[in-house]
Write a protein that holds these residues in place. Structure first.
Motif, PDB file in Angstrom:
ATOM      1  N   VAL A   1       0.854  -1.192   0.000  1.00 31.47           N
ATOM      2  CA  VAL A   1       0.000   0.000   0.000  1.00 31.47           C
ATOM      3  C   VAL A   1       0.889   1.242   0.000  1.00 31.47           C
ATOM      4  N   ILE A   2       0.653   2.133  -0.955  1.00 29.20           N
ATOM      5  CA  ILE A   2       1.402   3.387  -1.061  1.00 29.20           C
ATOM      6  C   ILE A   2       0.575   4.499  -0.431  1.00 29.20           C
ATOM      7  N   SER A   3       1.159   5.205   0.521  1.00 26.68           N
ATOM      8  CA  SER A   3       0.424   6.258   1.228  1.00 26.68           C
ATOM      9  C   SER A   3       0.437   7.562   0.433  1.00 26.68           C
ATOM     10  N   ARG A   4      -0.337   8.529   0.886  1.00 22.03           N
ATOM     11  CA  ARG A   4      -0.410   9.844   0.227  1.00 22.03           C
ATOM     12  C   ARG A   4       0.921  10.583   0.294  1.00 22.03           C
ATOM     13  N   THR A   5       1.748  10.271   1.303  1.00 19.71           N
ATOM     14  CA  THR A   5       3.032  10.949   1.443  1.00 19.71           C
ATOM     15  C   THR A   5       4.121  10.312   0.594  1.00 19.71           C
ATOM     16  N   GLU A   6       3.837   9.147  -0.001  1.00 21.99           N
ATOM     17  CA  GLU A   6       4.868   8.403  -0.721  1.00 21.99           C
ATOM     18  C   GLU A   6       4.789   8.532  -2.238  1.00 21.99           C
ATOM     19  N   GLY A   7       3.622   8.870  -2.779  1.00 24.56           N
ATOM     20  CA  GLY A   7       3.518   8.950  -4.228  1.00 24.56           C
ATOM     21  C   GLY A   7       2.150   9.416  -4.683  1.00 24.56           C
TER      22      GLY A   7
END
Length: 391
Positions: free
Chosen positions: A164-170
């Protein structure tokens, strides 16, 4: 590039509007029974939404060795014979021949709130959705979802935790979070304005954000790419440490780098990292001023550029920092801001650093300089308030 061809500009005319209005009964796409794309509207939609206007049409060559011209701004879904009629009534296209008619695609979608952040559906296990079925439009949006769905489908059958990619990561993390938590009522496109941390979501630092996770958790990064990212990470950490360790007075820095727009009135010593924040200073200039030990960090262009912009990370932590209401940006001293940036800040009067960063034309470097100024001013005020009173 040397091999370029010119594009030409023409416009619609009242006759184009007449053809559209006279043929609405033949076109189901513009009957407003569905919410169409907002960002690439057809000529029919533009005529209906903005009547009695002329609309731009850019004539773009398809290639150096092709005589095909793409009329940007003239997408339509009218019957073929009406498309040909419309084209020949536009100035400059009177003798044009249509090779491929325009067309429209209507598609339904499933409420994306029924899928999780791994893009697996809640109702059917091991079923993953990606692309237009989730309510998005655009090639990149579909491709990004396809990558995430493919990775998680692979992890799922191997009984491994989801990736899971968070909003802060991409940006793909922003896209998926928006869809799965808020849903959408119109074709969704990914814009930088949707991301709260867009200053740190940059192509140059994608390796530090996602490469290590992709290698360790998803298994979708090669050994060679992982080793390159590891080298860059250790080099950045070492370089920042070295830059912090080099300190001179502002007057000495001014002698070493005369083009830097710094004030020599500053009493505290400045580190090389502080000096690097000025727009006129890069690693090459810094290495010329202090050859040892900075020379080796200037030889690698990619590393030098990364060191220059690592300062921007500081903004992400301080987006909510309040800006003093009485700041006079036009006359503000001890902070490096261009005249253009000063004017934009003066007229917009942003309340926070985050709000200032979203003003068009205010550069990331200017935000860093403003952030440093405000934090230094606050620290001085705290120090003054803490002094004992004297008679």
């Amino acid at each position: 590039p040397e091999d370029q061809l010119p594009c030409y500009l023409t416009h619609t005319n009242p006759r184009v509007g007449e053809i559209v209005l006279d043929s609405l009964h033949l076109n189901s796409h513009v009957k407003e029974t569905t919410r169409g794309p907002r960002y690439c509207p057809s000529i029919e939609s533009k005529v209906l939404r903005f009547p009695n206007r002329l609309h731009q049409i850019w004539l773009e060559p398809e290639g150096l060795d092709s005589d095909l011209i793409y009329p940007q701004g003239l997408s339509m879904t009218l019957p073929v014979e009406l498309q040909e009629k419309m084209i020949t009534c536009i100035r400059g296209l009177e003798n044009a021949k249509m090779v491929q008619p325009g067309y429209g695609v209507q598609y339904d979608y499933l409420d994306p709130r029924q899928i999780g952040p791994s893009l697996e559906t809640h109702l059917v296990q091991r079923l993953f959705f990606a692309g237009q079925i989730n309510g998005t439009t655009g090639y990149e949006e579909a491709a990004a979802q396809g990558v995430v769905a493919g990775i998680n489908a692979s992890l799922r059958v191997r009984y491994k935790p989801p990736f899971v990619i968070s909003r802060t990561e991409g940006y793909v993390g922003v896209l998926i979070d928006d869809l799965t938590t808020l849903g959408t009522t119109e074709p969704y496109r990914m814009f930088t304005s949707r991301a709260e941390f867009r200053l740190s979501l940059r192509p140059d630092n994608a390796d530090s954000r996602l490469t290590f996770r992709g290698y360790e958790e998803a298994g979708c990064v090669s050994q060679q790419r992982y080793e390159r990212a590891s080298w860059m990470k250790s080099s950045l950490e070492e370089g920042i440490s070295v830059l912090k360790s080099i300190e001179f007075s502002s007057s000495k820095w001014k002698k070493l780098i005369p083009e830097a727009s710094m004030s020599i009135a500053k009493s505290q010593p400045l580190s090389a990292l502080d000096v690097l924040k000025y727009e006129e200073v890069d690693m090459e200039r810094l290495a010329k001023a202090v050859p040892e030990p900075l020379k080796k960090y200037a030889t690698c262009t990619q590393l030098a550029e990364r060191l220059k912009i690592e300062e921007i990370k500081e903004v992400q932590r301080d987006e909510a920092l309040q800006l003093p209401k009485d700041l006079d940006y036009l006359t503000l001293r001890d902070v490096s801001l261009s005249a253009e940036v000063r004017e934009k800040l003066h007229f917009s009067r942003p309340q926070t650093i985050g709000a200032a960063s979203r003003i068009p034309g205010v550069t990331p470097a200017a935000i860093v300089n403003l952030l440093r100024f405000v934090k230094t001013t606050q620290q001085r005020q705290v120090a003054l308030n803490g002094l004992p009173e004297t008679d």
